[in-house]
Design an enzyme around this catalytic site. Structure first.
Site, PDB file in Angstrom:
ATOM      1  N   ASN A 127       0.978  -0.778  -0.042  1.00 16.61           N
ATOM      2  CA  ASN A 127       0.052   0.149   0.131  1.00 16.61           C
ATOM      3  C   ASN A 127       0.764   1.081  -0.290  1.00 16.61           C
ATOM      4  O   ASN A 127       0.122   1.989   0.363  1.00 16.61           O
ATOM      5  CB  ASN A 127      -0.445   0.204   0.966  1.00 16.61           C
ATOM      6  CG  ASN A 127      -0.451   0.148   2.680  1.00 16.61           C
ATOM      7  OD1 ASN A 127       0.244  -1.111   3.201  1.00 16.61           O
ATOM      8  ND2 ASN A 127       0.299   1.275   2.920  1.00 16.61           N
TER       9      ASN A 127
ATOM     10  N   ASP B 156      -2.334  -9.951   6.962  1.00 13.63           N
ATOM     11  CA  ASP B 156      -1.698  -9.560   8.393  1.00 13.63           C
ATOM     12  C   ASP B 156      -1.295 -10.635   8.524  1.00 13.63           C
ATOM     13  O   ASP B 156      -1.256 -11.835   9.108  1.00 13.63           O
ATOM     14  CB  ASP B 156      -2.297  -9.508  10.195  1.00 13.63           C
ATOM     15  CG  ASP B 156      -1.582  -8.472  10.993  1.00 13.63           C
ATOM     16  OD1 ASP B 156       0.304  -8.957  10.481  1.00 13.63           O
ATOM     17  OD2 ASP B 156      -1.646  -8.369  12.107  1.00 13.63           O
ATOM     18  N   VAL B 157       0.218 -10.512   8.018  1.00 19.54           N
ATOM     19  CA  VAL B 157       1.133 -11.444   8.162  1.00 19.54           C
ATOM     20  C   VAL B 157       1.775 -12.680   9.330  1.00 19.54           C
ATOM     21  O   VAL B 157       2.543 -13.429   9.159  1.00 19.54           O
ATOM     22  CB  VAL B 157       2.361 -10.757   7.471  1.00 19.54           C
ATOM     23  CG1 VAL B 157       2.101 -10.257   5.732  1.00 19.54           C
ATOM     24  CG2 VAL B 157       3.218  -9.549   7.753  1.00 19.54           C
TER      25      VAL B 157
ATOM     26  N   TYR C 238      16.937  -4.979  13.258  1.00 22.25           N
ATOM     27  CA  TYR C 238      16.527  -4.400  12.297  1.00 22.25           C
ATOM     28  C   TYR C 238      17.802  -5.761  11.268  1.00 22.25           C
ATOM     29  O   TYR C 238      17.522  -6.611  10.774  1.00 22.25           O
ATOM     30  CB  TYR C 238      16.289  -3.494  11.409  1.00 22.25           C
ATOM     31  CG  TYR C 238      16.199  -3.061   9.979  1.00 22.25           C
ATOM     32  CD1 TYR C 238      14.533  -3.241   9.401  1.00 22.25           C
ATOM     33  CD2 TYR C 238      17.225  -2.851   9.272  1.00 22.25           C
ATOM     34  CE1 TYR C 238      14.373  -3.157   8.707  1.00 22.25           C
ATOM     35  CE2 TYR C 238      16.643  -3.410   7.500  1.00 22.25           C
ATOM     36  CZ  TYR C 238      14.848  -3.214   7.093  1.00 22.25           C
ATOM     37  OH  TYR C 238      15.170  -2.968   5.738  1.00 22.25           O
TER      38      TYR C 238
ATOM     39  N   LYS D  37      17.135  -9.206  10.019  1.00 26.26           N
ATOM     40  CA  LYS D  37      17.695  -9.345   7.985  1.00 26.26           C
ATOM     41  C   LYS D  37      18.238 -10.662   7.608  1.00 26.26           C
ATOM     42  O   LYS D  37      18.303 -10.874   6.609  1.00 26.26           O
ATOM     43  CB  LYS D  37      17.666  -8.679   7.551  1.00 26.26           C
ATOM     44  CG  LYS D  37      16.773  -7.165   7.463  1.00 26.26           C
ATOM     45  CD  LYS D  37      15.395  -7.612   6.673  1.00 26.26           C
ATOM     46  CE  LYS D  37      14.254  -6.635   5.978  1.00 26.26           C
ATOM     47  NZ  LYS D  37      13.007  -6.970   5.296  1.00 26.26           N
TER      48      LYS D  37
ATOM     49  N   VAL E 263      16.761   3.763   0.462  1.00 20.38           N
ATOM     50  CA  VAL E 263      15.199   4.233   0.022  1.00 20.38           C
ATOM     51  C   VAL E 263      14.653   5.551   1.126  1.00 20.38           C
ATOM     52  O   VAL E 263      14.173   5.712   1.581  1.00 20.38           O
ATOM     53  CB  VAL E 263      14.293   3.465  -0.857  1.00 20.38           C
ATOM     54  CG1 VAL E 263      13.305   3.775  -1.283  1.00 20.38           C
ATOM     55  CG2 VAL E 263      15.396   2.061  -1.227  1.00 20.38           C
TER      56      VAL E 263
END
Length: 316
Positions: free
Chosen positions: A48, A96-97, A235, A239, A272
């Site tokens: 989204n 919702d994962v 984070y 990852k 980004v």
């Protein structure tokens, strides 16, 4: 809704780019025959806004049918409406994962309406560190969303991946911060680095135990002496888990017969300019999304279990 463009501006931007046939991923695929069509279905989690929104746009611009998911259904519908006004074949479904019931409902809907999917882009993720911050206050949410959410989707989507001569594709949006021996995010435990470096010693239990150990140290207040990455620690650990799980799944899926192949890779979009970075990044969303789309649409893809950035393979 946060994003690089307002919804109204996005609609104008999408309309302008809809007729550009050779932009983005397609430019490096020609003149080879394209394997996808409007019947090809791509699911983009967290589609989204930000990178997910841009990945959805670039896939749709190539003629792929895109289902973007969003935890907030109304926000997702608004995003899909922008695409549809621009002439794109994009739809939305709430997801919702981290919610088993939500995943199950989504799977049922996807199978009933599309018969499954051809491409999965695992983009949904969170990060609470910005600038020079390195708080682990939200470590549990970061690990759960970024790693377990990705794992949940991979396992749920495998049975729904459509048979294809070109092979189904899974792309996990990850980060260089999850590299085993990264300059800014190296794990200091040599033994653990060796285990993560050797595909023969990687197991799901090892990955789960590692993130659980990290979260336990966060709870105990001992994480700073635990040898974890020094930059965006929670984070980075999340990852690292995503990257390692990608390699493990590539190995586990490698013996599937021809016509039922599933190729899975991960990539780093770079720093980004999105809400996740506080718009402090130095890379546009267009450039950040490019490698995901390139990997998803490569013809005759024979590579799996690899890590990419800027359309180039990099080391884990």
């Amino acid at each position: 809704m946060a994003g690089v463009l307002t919804m109204k501006h996005r609609a104008r931007h999408l309309t302008k780019t809809n007729n550009v046939a050779n932009d983005g991923a397609l430019s490096l695929l020609e003149p080879r025959r394209l394997w996808w069509s409007a019947e090809t279905v791509a699911v983009v989690t967290g589609g989204n806004r930000g990178i997910g929104f841009e990945i959805s746009k670039q896939l749709a611009a190539q003629g792929v049918t895109v289902v973007l998911t969003s935890r907030d259904h109304s926000v997702g519908l608004e995003a899909a409406k922008v695409f549809q006004e621009g002439g794109f074949n994009v739809f939305c479904h709430q997801l919702d994962v981290l919610d088993t019931a939500s995943i199950t409902e989504f799977c049922d809907w996807l199978k009933q309406n599309y018969g499954g999917l051809d491409i999965l882009i695992n983009n949904a993720a969170v990060n609470f560190n910005q600038g020079f911050d390195n708080t682990v206050e939200y470590a549990s949410q970061v690990i759960t969303t970024n790693y377990y959410g990705t794992k949940n989707m991979i396992q749920a989507m495998i049975p729904l991946m459509k048979p294809s001569a070109a092979g189904a594709r899974m792309v996990n949006v990850s980060s260089r911060l999850g590299r085993i021996n990264g300059k800014r995010s190296k794990i200091e435990d040599v033994c653990l680095r060796e285990k993560f470096s050797n595909l023969d010693t990687i197991t799901e239990e090892l990955i789960d135990q590692t993130v659980s150990s990290f979260l336990q140290q966060v709870q105990d207040g001992t994480w700073e002496s635990g040898g974890w990455p020094k930059t965006f620690t929670d984070y980075s650990v999340s990852k690292l888990a995503v990257n390692t799980y990608t390699r493990l799944m590539a190995k586990m899926l490698s013996d599937r017969p021809e016509g039922q192949k599933i190729y899975i890779n991960c990539y780093c979009p770079g720093w980004v300019k999105t809400a996740m970075t506080g718009y402090a990044g130095n890379i546009s969303v267009e450039a950040g999304a490019d490698t995901a789309v390139w990997l998803a649409l490569l013809p005759d893809l024979a590579v799996t279990g690899k890590f990419f950035a800027e359309r180039r393979e990099i080391s884990f």
